[in-house]
Every structure is written in structure tokens, then in C-alpha cells.
Design a protein around this motif. Structure first.
Motif, short mmCIF file in Angstrom:
data_model
loop_
_atom_site.label_atom_id
_atom_site.label_comp_id
_atom_site.label_asym_id
_atom_site.label_seq_id
_atom_site.Cartn_x
_atom_site.Cartn_y
_atom_site.Cartn_z
N CYS A 74 0.85 -1.19 0.00
CA CYS A 74 0.00 0.00 0.00
C CYS A 74 0.88 1.23 0.00
CB CYS A 74 -0.89 -0.01 1.24
SG CYS A 74 -2.02 1.40 1.38
N SER A 75 0.56 2.19 -0.84
CA SER A 75 1.30 3.45 -0.84
C SER A 75 0.78 4.34 0.29
CB SER A 75 1.14 4.17 -2.18
OG SER A 75 -0.16 4.73 -2.28
N PRO A 76 1.59 5.26 0.78
CA PRO A 76 1.11 6.18 1.81
C PRO A 76 -0.11 6.99 1.38
CG PRO A 76 3.50 6.23 1.68
CD PRO A 76 3.04 5.42 0.52
N ASP A 77 -0.18 7.34 0.10
CA ASP A 77 -1.34 8.10 -0.37
C ASP A 77 -2.63 7.29 -0.33
OD1 ASP A 77 -0.14 10.63 -0.97
OD2 ASP A 77 0.83 9.70 -2.69
N ASP A 78 -2.53 5.97 -0.47
CA ASP A 78 -3.71 5.11 -0.43
C ASP A 78 -4.09 4.69 0.98
OD1 ASP A 78 -4.29 5.09 -3.13
OD2 ASP A 78 -3.12 3.29 -3.56
N PHE A 79 -3.17 4.86 1.94
CA PHE A 79 -3.41 4.32 3.27
C PHE A 79 -4.64 4.92 3.95
CE2 PHE A 79 -2.43 3.87 7.87
CZ PHE A 79 -2.34 2.49 7.91
N PRO A 80 -4.91 6.23 3.86
CA PRO A 80 -6.13 6.76 4.49
C PRO A 80 -7.40 6.07 3.99
CG PRO A 80 -4.66 8.56 3.93
CD PRO A 80 -4.08 7.33 3.30
N ASP A 81 -7.51 5.86 2.68
CA ASP A 81 -8.69 5.20 2.15
C ASP A 81 -8.76 3.74 2.57
OD1 ASP A 81 -11.10 5.46 0.44
OD2 ASP A 81 -10.09 3.95 -0.78
N LEU A 82 -7.59 3.08 2.64
CA LEU A 82 -7.56 1.70 3.12
C LEU A 82 -8.10 1.61 4.54
CD1 LEU A 82 -6.63 -1.29 3.22
CD2 LEU A 82 -4.39 -0.44 3.93
N MET A 83 -7.67 2.51 5.42
CA MET A 83 -8.13 2.47 6.80
C MET A 83 -9.63 2.77 6.88
SD MET A 83 -5.69 1.47 8.59
CE MET A 83 -6.61 1.68 10.12
N ALA A 84 -10.11 3.69 6.04
CA ALA A 84 -11.55 3.97 6.01
C ALA A 84 -12.33 2.72 5.60
CB ALA A 84 -11.83 5.12 5.05
N ALA A 85 -11.84 2.03 4.57
CA ALA A 85 -12.51 0.80 4.12
C ALA A 85 -12.50 -0.26 5.21
CB ALA A 85 -11.83 0.27 2.85
N ALA A 86 -11.39 -0.39 5.93
CA ALA A 86 -11.29 -1.40 6.99
C ALA A 86 -12.24 -1.08 8.13
CB ALA A 86 -9.85 -1.47 7.50
N ILE A 87 -12.33 0.19 8.52
CA ILE A 87 -13.22 0.58 9.62
C ILE A 87 -14.68 0.36 9.24
CG2 ILE A 87 -14.09 2.62 10.85
CD1 ILE A 87 -11.15 3.51 11.05
N ARG A 115 -15.61 -2.84 4.68
CA ARG A 115 -15.66 -3.18 3.25
C ARG A 115 -14.66 -4.29 2.94
NH1 ARG A 115 -14.14 1.93 0.22
NH2 ARG A 115 -14.07 3.18 2.13
N PRO A 116 -14.92 -5.13 1.93
CA PRO A 116 -13.98 -6.20 1.57
C PRO A 116 -12.65 -5.62 1.09
CG PRO A 116 -16.15 -6.58 0.59
CD PRO A 116 -16.16 -5.19 1.13
N LEU A 117 -11.59 -5.89 1.81
CA LEU A 117 -10.31 -5.26 1.50
C LEU A 117 -9.64 -5.86 0.28
CD1 LEU A 117 -8.88 -4.67 5.06
CD2 LEU A 117 -10.19 -3.12 3.61
N SER A 118 -9.91 -7.12 -0.01
CA SER A 118 -9.34 -7.73 -1.23
C SER A 118 -9.87 -7.01 -2.46
CB SER A 118 -9.67 -9.21 -1.28
OG SER A 118 -9.03 -9.90 -0.22
N GLU A 119 -11.16 -6.69 -2.45
CA GLU A 119 -11.74 -5.95 -3.58
C GLU A 119 -11.16 -4.55 -3.65
OE1 GLU A 119 -15.98 -6.00 -3.36
OE2 GLU A 119 -16.10 -8.19 -3.20
N TRP A 120 -10.98 -3.93 -2.48
CA TRP A 120 -10.38 -2.59 -2.44
C TRP A 120 -9.00 -2.62 -3.09
CZ3 TRP A 120 -5.85 -0.63 -0.64
CH2 TRP A 120 -5.75 0.76 -0.49
N ALA A 121 -8.20 -3.63 -2.78
CA ALA A 121 -6.85 -3.72 -3.32
C ALA A 121 -6.86 -3.97 -4.83
CB ALA A 121 -6.08 -4.85 -2.62
N GLN A 122 -7.77 -4.82 -5.29
CA GLN A 122 -7.85 -5.10 -6.72
C GLN A 122 -8.25 -3.88 -7.52
OE1 GLN A 122 -10.49 -8.45 -6.91
NE2 GLN A 122 -8.96 -9.88 -6.08
N GLU A 123 -9.12 -3.04 -6.95
CA GLU A 123 -9.52 -1.81 -7.63
C GLU A 123 -8.34 -0.88 -7.86
OE1 GLU A 123 -12.51 -0.14 -5.18
OE2 GLU A 123 -14.04 -1.62 -5.70
#
Length: 408
Positions: free
Chosen positions: A379-392, A395-403
Motif C-alpha cells: 500500500c502506498s502512503p497516499d492510499d493508506f487513508p482510504d484503506l483504513m476507512a474501508a477497513a473501519i 468493506r472487503p479489502l481484497s476488492e479494495w486492493a484489486q480496484e
């Protein structure tokens, strides 16, 4: 090239007893004199020791050549070389006892120009600090002379201030929105708990123009939670040399997360041992200087510690930032991750949190995680805020990563 930091009788190699005294003497002289000695090749741990010494005394941990006068390596400014410096230090701490590590680190300070850079105000001002430079300085921090410690903190603060300016506002905005969304309910207890704006947006398709009436099919409400805390985030960060840049980013993000009072944030840094840095999160510089970059990796031990921190699994996000090169028991690591997931913890594994491109990680352990249903991706630092939002939000994180093309 002679390796001046280690005498022939050094115990740094933890050698396997030789079959005869002559062979043992040759092996030790080969380690002291280096590859051009003519004593033949080394194998196993001895080869790793020789490589670590050669990196410092035959050119410097950045791989650059020495100047003709034997001074600092040509071009050794700790810029692009810094990732190699951190990895080298991790290898050194794994191979040598503490008393020899101190000698090697002290030599590295001079050969890389770190000491001169920190003690020369003019030179320090000319250096453009970045994450890798901060990581290299942090890795060598326990060898810095007293007069260099304040300049070192100033340099690291320039890096953390820059990262906070770039990332903190978006992090807070994304997380506050995610916490609000995750706290919604379809059964508000009273009109005071109804989120009227969200309810109207969700039911616009049920508007009846001829009557001028909106007929809501569902109501969006705000759930009543405890005293301001709506969730917990546990960041477990590998502090081995290869993860140094990721640790810098994680330290800054953890400090930002800790500023959100609706989240309970814990930061755990680990190598062979575990360090809970949560009480340092008010200042990212204090956080980073509390870590100890380099050394072994025991993910299982770190996870055992994290388990004790989790009081409400269903409201907890655990982010493991590690290249998965487990120095302890891989089975123990996988067992604990599976248990956390089964308990309801939202677990995500990041082999890297950096902009360094495709990370090096243990593919076998990453595949085992995928089989357990635990997402693992860089995960890049720029994507990390959205990743944490999805986790909280769950949301399915595998789908988030594939997008985002981060799936592994």
C-alpha cells in the motif's frame, strides 16, 4: 581489504567448530582480510558476515567506492543509498554481538558522512531530507555522539512535518467519515438519532412530485456508542532493516490516528522483541526514536502481545506491516492471525507501506494468508487513508486492493 572492525579471534561469527586448528585459523584470516586474501570462498553464516563487513569496509553500506584518500565514499550522501544502509544495519545486528555492532555503526557514521552532516549546520541545511534519509539516521541513532542527537531529531522532524502536511488532513477526513458511516443504524431510537440528510439522500427515488412528499422506505440513524470511542486500531510494524521506510510512514500515521478521539490507537514495533510505542504517539519524532531499526523478526511474539490489547474484536482493525520473513515460527504466526480473524478482528497485512515499488516479501507466507482469507498487499502512503476507512467500515479489502491494482 582488511576488515578493521573485527579481529581474527572475534566471536561475531558464532562459528561451527572446525575439523582442525589450521582450517579454523584460515577461516578467521579469510574473514579479516576479505575476498582478495586468496584464502578461498566462505559459506553459510560466514559468507553473510563477510558480505556485511565488505559492504562497510570495501565501499560502504551504500555500495559506493572509497575516495582515493580513504575518506568517506564518493557520493555517500545517504540519499538513494539509505534503503541499503537500513538493510545492512539489520543484517549486522542479526550477525554480530552488541559490542561489535557498536564498532561497526560508529565506523558507518563516518564513512557515510552522517556525523559530519549532522554536526555541520551549513551542510545539514543543504540536505533535502526524505523518508529514507530519516530511516538511515534512525537506524544509526544509538551510535550518535551526544552533540549530534539534537540535529538528528531536527532532521527527522523536517521529514515528519512534511509527511503530516501531505497526508494528515486527508487521513483525518477519511477516518471521521468512515467512523460516522460505521456508526449508522437503520433503527434509530428517537428522532434526535435520525441522520436526516443521509435519510433524504437515500430515499430521493421515493419522492412523489404530484404530492410534494418524500416517502422514506428506510431511515438512517446514528447509533449511540460509548464515551466517544467507536473503534480500535492496532498497528503492528516490523522494524527490521528492510522495513525502515514503512516504519517511518507508520509512525506518522499512528500519531495522526491517535489524534482522533473516537479511535483507540495502539502502535507496536517489533523485531525479535516487542516495543509498545503508544505512549509516544503525541509526537511522531518521539515515536520514531523509540523504535530500534534492524535485527531479527518474530511476528508471532508481536501478535501474542497485540492479542492482549484487543478488548472488542468486532470493533478492531489490526494492520500488520511486515515483509513476512518470519524469524520465529511461521505456523505460530499464521495460527495467531487466523485466530484473530475468527474472533472478528478485521486483519490486513501490508508487506510494505511506502512508495518504493513492488516490495520483497515471503511469497509462501503471503499465499498461506490468502488461503486463510486474510488480505495481503502493498500500500502506498497516499492510499493508506482510504484503506483504513474501508477497513473501519468493514468493506472487503481484497476488492479494495484489486480496484487499485495492489492485489497480491
Amino acid at each position: 581489504m582488511t576488515h578493521p572492525g573485527v579481529p581474527p579471534s572475534a566471536d561475531a561469527t558464532a562459528p561451527v567448530p572446525a575439523t582442525d586448528a589450521s582450517g579454523e585459523r584460515l577461516r578467521r584470516w579469510r574473514l579479516v582480510l576479505g575476498e582478495p586474501s586468496g584464502y578461498g570462498p566462505l559459506h553459510g553464516r560466514d559468507a553473510r558476515v563477510d558480505s556485511a563487513l565488505a559492504a562497510l569496509y570495501d565501499g560502504g553500506p551504500d555500495g559506493s567506492d572509497r575516495a582515493p584518500d580513504g575518506s568517506a565514499p564518493r557520493g555517500a550522501t545517504l540519499g538513494d543509498s539509505s534503503p541499503r544502509v537500513a538493510r545492512w544495519l539489520g543484517e549486522v545486528r542479526d550477525l554480530f554481538p552488541a559490542r561489535i555492532v557498536r564498532v561497526l555503526q560508529d565506523d558507518a557514521l563516518d564513512r557515510l558522512g552522517v556525523r559530519r552532516m549532522l554536526l555541520d549546520p551549513g551542510l545539514a541545511e543543504e540536505v533535502r531530507p526524505d523518508v529514507h534519509l530519516a530511516a538511515a539516521v534512525l537506524a544509526l541513532a544509538d551510535s550518535l555522539p551526544e552533540e549530534a542527537r539534537a540535529p538528528a531529531r531536527t532532521l527527522v522532524r523536517r521529514v515528519t512535518d512534511d509527511l503530516e502536511e501531505r497526508l494528515a488532513h486527508r487521513m483525518r477526513s477519511e477516518l471521521r467519515g468512515a467512523l460516522d458511516r460505521s456508526a449508522r443504524t437503520r433503527r434509530p431510537r428517537s428522532a434526535a438519532d435520525v441522520d436526516w440528510h443521509a435519510t433524504i439522500r437515500r430515499n430521493l427515488r421515493h419522492y412523489v412530485p404530484e404530492r410534494g412528499v418524500l416517502v422514506p422506505a428506510s431511515v438512517v440513524g446514528r447509533a449511540r456508542s460509548g464515551p466517544g470511542v467507536r473503534g480500535q486500531v492496532v498497528l503492528a510494524v516490523d522494524q527490521s532493516g528492510s522495513m525502515a521506510a514503512s516504519l517511518v510512514y507508520a509512525g506518522v500515521f499512528a500519531s495522526v490516528l491517535a489524534s482522533l478521539h473516537s479511535l483507540r490507537t495502539r502502535l507496536v514495533a517489533f523485531g525479535s522483541d516487542v516495543a509498545d510505542l503508544t505512549d509516544r504517539l503525541s509526537d511522531p519524532v518521539d515515536t520514531l526514536f523509540g523504535a530500534s531499526i534492524g535485527g531479527g523478526t518474530d511476528v508471532g511474539r508481536a501478535l501474542a502481545y497485540c492479542e492482549r490489547l484487543i478488548t472488542s474484536p468486532a470493533e478492531t482493525v489490526l494492520v500488520l506491516i511486515s515483509d513476512l520473513h518470519e524469524g520465529g515460527s511461521p505456523d505460530e504466526m499464521l495460527r495467531r492471525l487466523a485466530a484473530l480473524r475468527s474472533a472478528g478482528v478485521r486483519v490486513v497485512v501490508l508487506p510494505a507501506l511506502s512508495d518504493d515499488g513492488t516490495p520483497a516479501y515471503d511469497p509462501q507466507n503471503a499465499s498461506a494468508l490468502a488461503a486463510l482469507g486474510i488480505p495481503a498487499f502493498a500500500c502506498s502512503p497516499d492510499d493508506f487513508p482510504d484503506l483504513m476507512a474501508a477497513a473501519i467500515e468493514g468493506r472487503p479489502l481484497s476488492e479494495w486492493a484489486q480496484e487499485r491494482g495492489n492485489g497480491r
